[in-house]
Design a protein around this motif. Structure first.
Motif, PDB file in Angstrom:
ATOM      1  N   VAL A 218       7.892  57.603  34.236  1.00  0.00           N
ATOM      2  CA  VAL A 218       8.218  56.412  35.030  1.00  0.00           C
ATOM      3  C   VAL A 218       7.719  56.565  36.466  1.00  0.00           C
ATOM      4  CG1 VAL A 218      10.070  54.984  35.969  1.00  0.00           C
ATOM      5  CG2 VAL A 218      10.222  55.841  33.625  1.00  0.00           C
ATOM      6  N   LYS A 219       7.037  55.538  36.946  1.00  0.00           N
ATOM      7  CA  LYS A 219       6.636  55.438  38.348  1.00  0.00           C
ATOM      8  C   LYS A 219       7.095  54.072  38.851  1.00  0.00           C
ATOM      9  CE  LYS A 219       2.579  58.430  37.979  1.00  0.00           C
ATOM     10  NZ  LYS A 219       1.114  58.536  38.190  1.00  0.00           N
ATOM     11  N   ILE A 220       7.837  54.073  39.947  1.00  0.00           N
ATOM     12  CA  ILE A 220       8.353  52.815  40.477  1.00  0.00           C
ATOM     13  C   ILE A 220       7.636  52.483  41.787  1.00  0.00           C
ATOM     14  CG2 ILE A 220      10.606  52.876  39.364  1.00  0.00           C
ATOM     15  CD1 ILE A 220      11.757  54.229  41.796  1.00  0.00           C
ATOM     16  N   PRO A 221       7.324  51.202  41.990  1.00  0.00           N
ATOM     17  CA  PRO A 221       6.606  50.826  43.212  1.00  0.00           C
ATOM     18  C   PRO A 221       7.508  50.885  44.431  1.00  0.00           C
ATOM     19  CG  PRO A 221       7.197  48.875  41.966  1.00  0.00           C
ATOM     20  CD  PRO A 221       7.571  50.059  41.114  1.00  0.00           C
ATOM     21  N   GLU A 222       6.881  51.108  45.566  1.00  0.00           N
ATOM     22  CA  GLU A 222       7.622  51.072  46.821  1.00  0.00           C
ATOM     23  C   GLU A 222       8.011  49.624  47.123  1.00  0.00           C
ATOM     24  OE1 GLU A 222       7.065  52.297  51.535  1.00  0.00           O
ATOM     25  OE2 GLU A 222       5.509  52.795  50.051  1.00  0.00           O
ATOM     26  N   VAL A 223       9.251  49.422  47.551  1.00  0.00           N
ATOM     27  CA  VAL A 223       9.755  48.073  47.817  1.00  0.00           C
ATOM     28  C   VAL A 223      10.331  48.007  49.226  1.00  0.00           C
ATOM     29  CG1 VAL A 223      11.432  46.308  47.135  1.00  0.00           C
ATOM     30  CG2 VAL A 223      10.260  47.632  45.384  1.00  0.00           C
ATOM     31  N   LYS A 224       9.965  46.985  49.951  1.00  0.00           N
ATOM     32  CA  LYS A 224      10.523  46.744  51.273  1.00  0.00           C
ATOM     33  C   LYS A 224      11.490  45.565  51.199  1.00  0.00           C
ATOM     34  CE  LYS A 224       8.000  49.869  53.412  1.00  0.00           C
ATOM     35  NZ  LYS A 224       8.606  51.077  54.005  1.00  0.00           N
ATOM     36  N   TYR A 225      12.670  45.742  51.806  1.00  0.00           N
ATOM     37  CA  TYR A 225      13.682  44.682  51.789  1.00  0.00           C
ATOM     38  C   TYR A 225      14.064  44.331  53.221  1.00  0.00           C
ATOM     39  CZ  TYR A 225      18.076  42.227  50.897  1.00  0.00           C
ATOM     40  OH  TYR A 225      19.072  41.289  50.865  1.00  0.00           O
ATOM     41  N   ASP A 226      13.925  43.053  53.566  1.00  0.00           N
ATOM     42  CA  ASP A 226      14.285  42.555  54.890  1.00  0.00           C
ATOM     43  C   ASP A 226      15.721  42.042  54.848  1.00  0.00           C
ATOM     44  OD1 ASP A 226      14.655  40.950  57.245  1.00  0.00           O
ATOM     45  OD2 ASP A 226      12.473  40.896  57.462  1.00  0.00           O
ATOM     46  N   LYS A 227      16.628  42.743  55.532  1.00  0.00           N
ATOM     47  CA  LYS A 227      18.043  42.363  55.481  1.00  0.00           C
ATOM     48  C   LYS A 227      18.316  41.014  56.134  1.00  0.00           C
ATOM     49  CE  LYS A 227      19.900  47.069  55.315  1.00  0.00           C
ATOM     50  NZ  LYS A 227      20.806  48.064  55.946  1.00  0.00           N
ATOM     51  N   GLU A 228      17.498  40.650  57.116  1.00  0.00           N
ATOM     52  CA  GLU A 228      17.730  39.391  57.813  1.00  0.00           C
ATOM     53  C   GLU A 228      17.307  38.191  56.962  1.00  0.00           C
ATOM     54  OE1 GLU A 228      15.893  39.494  61.611  1.00  0.00           O
ATOM     55  OE2 GLU A 228      17.153  41.132  62.367  1.00  0.00           O
ATOM     56  N   THR A 229      16.128  38.281  56.378  1.00  0.00           N
ATOM     57  CA  THR A 229      15.615  37.161  55.575  1.00  0.00           C
ATOM     58  C   THR A 229      15.929  37.319  54.090  1.00  0.00           C
ATOM     59  OG1 THR A 229      13.458  38.231  55.249  1.00  0.00           O
ATOM     60  CG2 THR A 229      13.735  36.860  57.215  1.00  0.00           C
ATOM     61  N   GLU A 230      16.360  38.564  53.699  1.00  0.00           N
ATOM     62  CA  GLU A 230      16.633  38.897  52.307  1.00  0.00           C
ATOM     63  C   GLU A 230      15.376  38.751  51.429  1.00  0.00           C
ATOM     64  OE1 GLU A 230      19.997  36.680  50.928  1.00  0.00           O
ATOM     65  OE2 GLU A 230      21.420  37.865  52.094  1.00  0.00           O
ATOM     66  N   GLU A 231      14.232  38.941  52.050  1.00  0.00           N
ATOM     67  CA  GLU A 231      12.972  38.886  51.307  1.00  0.00           C
ATOM     68  C   GLU A 231      12.606  40.275  50.797  1.00  0.00           C
ATOM     69  OE1 GLU A 231       9.938  37.180  53.699  1.00  0.00           O
ATOM     70  OE2 GLU A 231      10.739  35.135  53.567  1.00  0.00           O
ATOM     71  N   THR A 232      12.039  40.286  49.594  1.00  0.00           N
ATOM     72  CA  THR A 232      11.631  41.536  48.955  1.00  0.00           C
ATOM     73  C   THR A 232      10.115  41.574  48.832  1.00  0.00           C
ATOM     74  OG1 THR A 232      13.688  41.633  47.677  1.00  0.00           O
ATOM     75  CG2 THR A 232      11.856  42.978  46.899  1.00  0.00           C
ATOM     76  N   THR A 233       9.520  42.694  49.263  1.00  0.00           N
ATOM     77  CA  THR A 233       8.073  42.868  49.174  1.00  0.00           C
ATOM     78  C   THR A 233       7.765  44.116  48.361  1.00  0.00           C
ATOM     79  OG1 THR A 233       7.807  41.877  51.370  1.00  0.00           O
ATOM     80  CG2 THR A 233       5.930  43.091  50.475  1.00  0.00           C
ATOM     81  N   VAL A 234       7.009  43.927  47.293  1.00  0.00           N
ATOM     82  CA  VAL A 234       6.617  45.049  46.441  1.00  0.00           C
ATOM     83  C   VAL A 234       5.261  45.561  46.886  1.00  0.00           C
ATOM     84  CG1 VAL A 234       6.109  45.810  44.103  1.00  0.00           C
ATOM     85  CG2 VAL A 234       7.928  44.129  44.500  1.00  0.00           C
ATOM     86  N   ILE A 235       5.189  46.844  47.211  1.00  0.00           N
ATOM     87  CA  ILE A 235       3.952  47.475  47.666  1.00  0.00           C
ATOM     88  C   ILE A 235       3.363  48.282  46.516  1.00  0.00           C
ATOM     89  CG2 ILE A 235       2.947  49.057  49.370  1.00  0.00           C
ATOM     90  CD1 ILE A 235       5.347  48.411  51.162  1.00  0.00           C
ATOM     91  N   GLU A 236       2.060  48.146  46.321  1.00  0.00           N
ATOM     92  CA  GLU A 236       1.405  48.839  45.210  1.00  0.00           C
ATOM     93  C   GLU A 236       1.244  50.333  45.508  1.00  0.00           C
ATOM     94  OE1 GLU A 236       0.603  47.492  42.241  1.00  0.00           O
ATOM     95  OE2 GLU A 236       1.632  45.695  42.942  1.00  0.00           O
ATOM     96  N   ASN A 237       2.349  50.977  45.725  1.00  0.00           N
ATOM     97  CA  ASN A 237       2.362  52.419  45.952  1.00  0.00           C
ATOM     98  C   ASN A 237       3.393  53.022  45.014  1.00  0.00           C
ATOM     99  OD1 ASN A 237       2.118  55.014  46.994  1.00  0.00           O
ATOM    100  ND2 ASN A 237       3.565  54.626  48.661  1.00  0.00           N
ATOM    101  N   TYR A 238       2.952  53.435  43.832  1.00  0.00           N
ATOM    102  CA  TYR A 238       3.871  53.862  42.789  1.00  0.00           C
ATOM    103  C   TYR A 238       4.283  55.318  42.972  1.00  0.00           C
ATOM    104  CZ  TYR A 238       3.103  49.499  40.345  1.00  0.00           C
ATOM    105  OH  TYR A 238       3.074  48.166  40.023  1.00  0.00           O
ATOM    106  N   ILE A 239       5.582  55.516  42.915  1.00  0.00           N
ATOM    107  CA  ILE A 239       6.162  56.836  43.151  1.00  0.00           C
ATOM    108  C   ILE A 239       6.811  57.338  41.857  1.00  0.00           C
ATOM    109  CG2 ILE A 239       7.823  58.145  44.525  1.00  0.00           C
ATOM    110  CD1 ILE A 239       7.636  55.833  46.587  1.00  0.00           C
ATOM    111  N   PRO A 240       6.447  58.532  41.384  1.00  0.00           N
ATOM    112  CA  PRO A 240       7.075  59.059  40.163  1.00  0.00           C
ATOM    113  C   PRO A 240       8.532  59.427  40.393  1.00  0.00           C
ATOM    114  CG  PRO A 240       5.623  60.697  41.133  1.00  0.00           C
ATOM    115  CD  PRO A 240       5.405  59.431  41.912  1.00  0.00           C
ATOM    116  N   LEU A 241       9.341  59.252  39.358  1.00  0.00           N
ATOM    117  CA  LEU A 241      10.734  59.677  39.445  1.00  0.00           C
ATOM    118  C   LEU A 241      10.816  61.199  39.510  1.00  0.00           C
ATOM    119  CD1 LEU A 241      12.587  57.499  36.774  1.00  0.00           C
ATOM    120  CD2 LEU A 241      12.742  57.277  39.252  1.00  0.00           C
ATOM    121  N   LYS A 242      11.819  61.670  40.205  1.00  0.00           N
ATOM    122  CA  LYS A 242      12.080  63.107  40.215  1.00  0.00           C
ATOM    123  C   LYS A 242      13.203  63.402  39.228  1.00  0.00           C
ATOM    124  CE  LYS A 242      13.391  67.010  43.137  1.00  0.00           C
ATOM    125  NZ  LYS A 242      13.826  67.448  44.482  1.00  0.00           N
ATOM    126  N   VAL A 243      12.862  64.102  38.162  1.00  0.00           N
ATOM    127  CA  VAL A 243      13.835  64.479  37.141  1.00  0.00           C
ATOM    128  C   VAL A 243      14.387  65.852  37.496  1.00  0.00           C
ATOM    129  CG1 VAL A 243      14.220  64.910  34.680  1.00  0.00           C
ATOM    130  CG2 VAL A 243      12.625  63.110  35.399  1.00  0.00           C
TER     131      VAL A 243
END
Length: 267
Positions: free
Chosen positions: A162-187
């Motif tokens: 599993v690799k999950i993309p980096e996500v940015k969340y703006d608390k003021e606008t509650e907007e979510t931005t998905v960045i194409e930077n996939y990070i592997p899970l650490k098991v």
């Protein structure tokens, strides 16, 4: 125990167990070979197919965004579900909830929590606002004993992919931005389960087939990482003596190390 089952047990004991062998040629405490394939489901965020002998299971993992629990605002979710469809075994009837699948699902979720397979904080995007939810669905393709063991191997192997993309969340606008930077899970850990069938006071069978499970009076599953015992699982059946449990524990460490090596080599 009905007389037919007793007669079959007596025959099996006389023809095989008394000679320290089984009808598939294994000795009593020998495990079947395991194999796995990764990334077999292209529509999933992580997946694996595992075979132990003729037992085969597939695990698919889907990563979705969700809201954390109020009592745990900085961690995500790891949700495991096991299904035993009627096509995997003649003993499972279609349309009827399978108690065995529910028991295994409960136990596997317990193992994930107790063994801390994942640091769930790595699934947090914004405290109290947004986290990753990993839904892990495990399906049995063919039931020939030790299904729980295969399910845990499939889960651990699928998590490694599993690799999950980096996500940015703006608390003021509650907007979510998905960045194409996939990070592997650490098991964090690789707990391995090893199932034994207790035939009677004298005989214990490692990694029983479905036929052997039907003849055994009890089953016992030991979960270990090769050095620490994490859990014991006994789904009903007759009483198991402490000496029998200790005998099973003696044989789990090498099996756990072999499976861990298999998972790591497949990455």
């Amino acid at each position: 125990m009905n007389s037919i089952k007793k007669n079959i047990q007596d025959t099996y004991t006389k023809e095989y167990l008394a000679l320290n062998k089984r009808n598939d040629g294994r000795e009593l405490m020998n495990f079947r070979d395991a194999s796995l394939n990764l990334n077999t489901i292209h529509t999933a965020d992580g997946s694996a197919v595992v075979k132990i002998g003729n037992t085969a299971v597939v695990c698919g993992i889907k990563a979705e965004l969700g809201v954390p629990k109020a009592e745990a605002p900085d961690i995500g979710y790891l949700l495991v579900n096991i299904e035993l469809p009627s096509l995997c075994s003649k003993k499972i009837r279609p349309g009827i909830p399978c108690d065995e699948a529910m028991q295994m699902t409960s136990f596997l979720n317990e193992v994930c929590n107790n063994c801390k397979i994942l640091d769930l904080q790595q699934l947090c995007i914004s405290v109290d606002k947004l986290v990753w939810v990993l839904s892990c669905d495990i399906y049995c393709l063919n039931y020939d004993g030790s299904v729980l063991d295969a399910c845990l191997i499939a889960l651990l192997s699928a998590l490694q992919t599993v690799k999950i993309p980096e996500v940015k969340y703006d608390k003021e606008t509650e907007e979510t931005t998905v960045i194409e930077n996939y990070i592997p899970l650490k098991v964090n850990s690789l707990p391995v389960s090893s199932t034994f069938g207790v035939f009677n006071e004298k005989y214990i069978l490692a990694d029983p087939t479905e036929e052997e499970e039907q003849l055994c009076v009890s089953k016992l599953t030991v979960v270990t990482n090769g050095s620490l015992i994490f859990s014991l699982h006994k789904p009903g059946g007759e009483f198991i003596k402490d000496s029998q449990i200790q005998n099973c524990i003696k044989h789990v460490n090498n099996r756990a190390k072999t499976i861990c090596q298999l998972i790591k080599a497949a990455q």
